[in-house]
Design an enzyme around this catalytic site. Structure first.
Site, PDB file in Angstrom:
ATOM      1  N   ARG A   1       0.870  -1.243  -0.051  1.00 49.31           N
ATOM      2  CA  ARG A   1       0.199  -0.744   0.384  1.00 49.31           C
ATOM      3  C   ARG A   1       0.791   1.227  -0.133  1.00 49.31           C
ATOM      4  O   ARG A   1       2.357   1.719   0.480  1.00 49.31           O
ATOM      5  CB  ARG A   1      -1.246  -0.044   1.254  1.00 49.31           C
ATOM      6  CG  ARG A   1      -2.347  -1.171   1.515  1.00 49.31           C
ATOM      7  CD  ARG A   1      -3.215  -0.787   0.361  1.00 49.31           C
ATOM      8  NE  ARG A   1      -4.278  -1.327   0.210  1.00 49.31           N
ATOM      9  CZ  ARG A   1      -4.752  -2.701  -0.376  1.00 49.31           C
ATOM     10  NH1 ARG A   1      -3.911  -2.803  -1.679  1.00 49.31           N
ATOM     11  NH2 ARG A   1      -5.536  -3.245  -0.503  1.00 49.31           N
TER      12      ARG A   1
ATOM     13  N   GLU B   1      -3.966   7.340  -4.987  1.00 48.28           N
ATOM     14  CA  GLU B   1      -4.033   7.115  -6.185  1.00 48.28           C
ATOM     15  C   GLU B   1      -4.857   6.839  -6.561  1.00 48.28           C
ATOM     16  O   GLU B   1      -6.339   7.736  -5.620  1.00 48.28           O
ATOM     17  CB  GLU B   1      -4.002   5.079  -5.926  1.00 48.28           C
ATOM     18  CG  GLU B   1      -3.174   4.792  -5.230  1.00 48.28           C
ATOM     19  CD  GLU B   1      -2.866   3.382  -5.482  1.00 48.28           C
ATOM     20  OE1 GLU B   1      -3.995   3.135  -5.654  1.00 48.28           O
ATOM     21  OE2 GLU B   1      -1.890   2.502  -4.831  1.00 48.28           O
TER      22      GLU B   1
ATOM     23  N   HIS C   1      -1.113   0.407  -9.505  1.00 48.61           N
ATOM     24  CA  HIS C   1      -1.786  -0.498  -8.970  1.00 48.61           C
ATOM     25  C   HIS C   1      -2.675  -2.266  -9.557  1.00 48.61           C
ATOM     26  O   HIS C   1      -3.758  -2.131  -9.376  1.00 48.61           O
ATOM     27  CB  HIS C   1      -3.321  -0.092  -8.021  1.00 48.61           C
ATOM     28  CG  HIS C   1      -3.289  -0.569  -6.308  1.00 48.61           C
ATOM     29  ND1 HIS C   1      -3.297  -0.265  -5.478  1.00 48.61           N
ATOM     30  CD2 HIS C   1      -3.343  -1.995  -6.266  1.00 48.61           C
ATOM     31  CE1 HIS C   1      -3.553  -0.579  -4.155  1.00 48.61           C
ATOM     32  NE2 HIS C   1      -3.607  -2.299  -5.109  1.00 48.61           N
TER      33      HIS C   1
HETATM   34  C1  8YV Z   1      -6.844  -5.333  -5.978  1.00 46.78           C
HETATM   35  C2  8YV Z   1      -5.111  -5.141  -3.903  1.00 46.78           C
HETATM   36  O1  8YV Z   1      -6.487  -4.261  -7.148  1.00 46.78           O
HETATM   37  O2  8YV Z   1      -5.963  -7.306  -2.585  1.00 46.78           O
HETATM   38  C3  8YV Z   1      -5.398  -6.248  -2.660  1.00 46.78           C
HETATM   39  O3  8YV Z   1      -5.354  -6.154  -1.794  1.00 46.78           O
HETATM   40  O4  8YV Z   1      -4.896  -3.732  -3.849  1.00 46.78           O
HETATM   41  C4  8YV Z   1      -5.742  -5.281  -5.271  1.00 46.78           C
HETATM   42  O5  8YV Z   1      -5.872  -6.629  -5.745  1.00 46.78           O
HETATM   43  C5  8YV Z   1      -7.469  -4.406  -4.936  1.00 46.78           C
HETATM   44  O6  8YV Z   1      -8.277  -5.129  -4.511  1.00 46.78           O
HETATM   45  C6  8YV Z   1      -8.968  -3.429  -5.612  1.00 46.78           C
HETATM   46  O7  8YV Z   1      -9.760  -3.014  -5.419  1.00 46.78           O
END
Ligand code: 8YV
Length: 312
Positions: free
Chosen positions: A230, A259, A277
């Site tokens: 993150r 983001e 991302h």
């Molecule tokens: C996705 C992610 O981009 O699983 C996660 O925590 O960061 C990613 O797989 C996200 O969930 C999409 O909002």
């Protein structure tokens, strides 16, 4: 009576389509009058299908809410403490994305070390013809990689890196006795001893800004920082400054503090590879994540245990 599900934010179409048969679905994300729709459907809503976000206000607005099924392994945007206090089950989508996110980490590491993006541009710009072969790049073989967060994805990254001939160390809240890698209780100490640090720990308050200037400077002018966790995990102004001043050598970044905004200073840097991302973002993996969101709801409303509850 079909259980009523609320979708508060845009979600993969596959989730919405799959829910259509067995549930009454309310699309708050598509409503012109969000407050109006929420007020009118709130009393009947028993489930929420979301993309990593659900705050206390949403939970408080839904008096009959039983379950929040969240897309993504990270749930730092879900107020799980508040949910727990209200007896609301929260599920996420772990494991099905481990391999993909691990591949993304290694893709970024190789892209940085072998200058993939830079040299793609070198060919397109006609510089290969004009100037000949560009300078040699760096192997990842025999380098030492520190993994920040040796959870399920971190372990997958570690195993893959061993196949690339790397040595792995890790930092996390505690030493894991079943893991063969060297543990560092101190993140700066790990960064000092490694060529690369890969962040793949959870987001949220516990890890906010832990990759700070001291960690980046400990990696040093030849060091690489990869973040597929993150954006909150790194101190972004410190990261930009360390790269600008050359106290950190390289970065591969899939996630950012705000983001989709990315600090413009990074756009001009040849020693940085940027991604929007994309950690888990393949059709196959995202389909598996979508199906798990639905399967958790189905299990709950069939009176069975959910498949992947969050630990809290
Ligand atoms: C996705 C992610 O981009 O699983 C996660 O925590 O960061 C990613 O797989 C996200 O969930 C999409 O909002």
């Amino acid at each position: 009576m079909k259980p009523e599900i609320l979708i508060p934010v845009p979600i993969m179409q596959r989730v919405a389509d799959a829910l259509e048969d067995s549930y009454t679905v309310h699309r708050l994300d598509k409503a012109d009058d969000r407050a109006g729709l929420l007020a009118s459907v709130a009393p009947g809503v028993r489930g929420v299908a979301t993309m990593g976000v659900a705050d206390a206000a949403l939970m408080d607005a839904l008096p009959g809410l039983e379950i929040i099924s969240s897309f993504g392994v990270g749930y730092d945007g879900v107020d799980v403490a508040h949910a727990a206090g209200k007896g609301i089950v929260v599920t996420n989508t772990p494991d099905v994305l481990n391999d993909e996110v691990a591949n993304t980490a290694i893709m970024l590491l190789l892209a940085v070390s072998r200058k993939l993006v830079l040299y793609d541009r070198y060919v397109r710009d006609g510089r290969w013809v004009a100037e000949g072969s560009p300078p040699l790049t760096q192997a990842i073989r025999n380098t030492r990689i520190g993994i920040l967060g040796l959870g399920r994805i971190g372990q997958d990254i570690a195993r893959k890196l061993e196949m690339f001939g790397c040595t792995v160390a890790y930092h996390g809240r505690r030493k894991q006795d079943d893991q063969p890698y060297e543990y560092f209780a101190d993140l700066v100490g790990m960064a000092r001893s490694c060529d690369t640090v890969i962040a793949i720990c959870p987001g949220g308050e516990a890890t906010r800004g832990i990759v700070n200037r001291s960690v980046l400077d400990a990696l040093g002018p030849n060091g690489t920082f990869i973040n597929i966790a993150r954006g909150s995990v790194h101190d972004e102004p410190a990261l930009v400054a360390a790269l600008q001043e050359g106290t950190l050598g390289f970065a591969g970044l899939d996630v950012f503090a705000d983001e989709p905004s990315v600090p413009e200073e990074l756009f001009a840097m040849d020693n940085v590879v940027l991604q929007p991302h994309q950690g888990s973002a393949t059709v196959q993996t995202r389909n598996d994540m979508a199906d798990l969101v639905v399967n958790n709801l189905d299990a709950h409303f069939a009176g069975k245990p959910v498949l992947t509850p969050v630990t809290e």
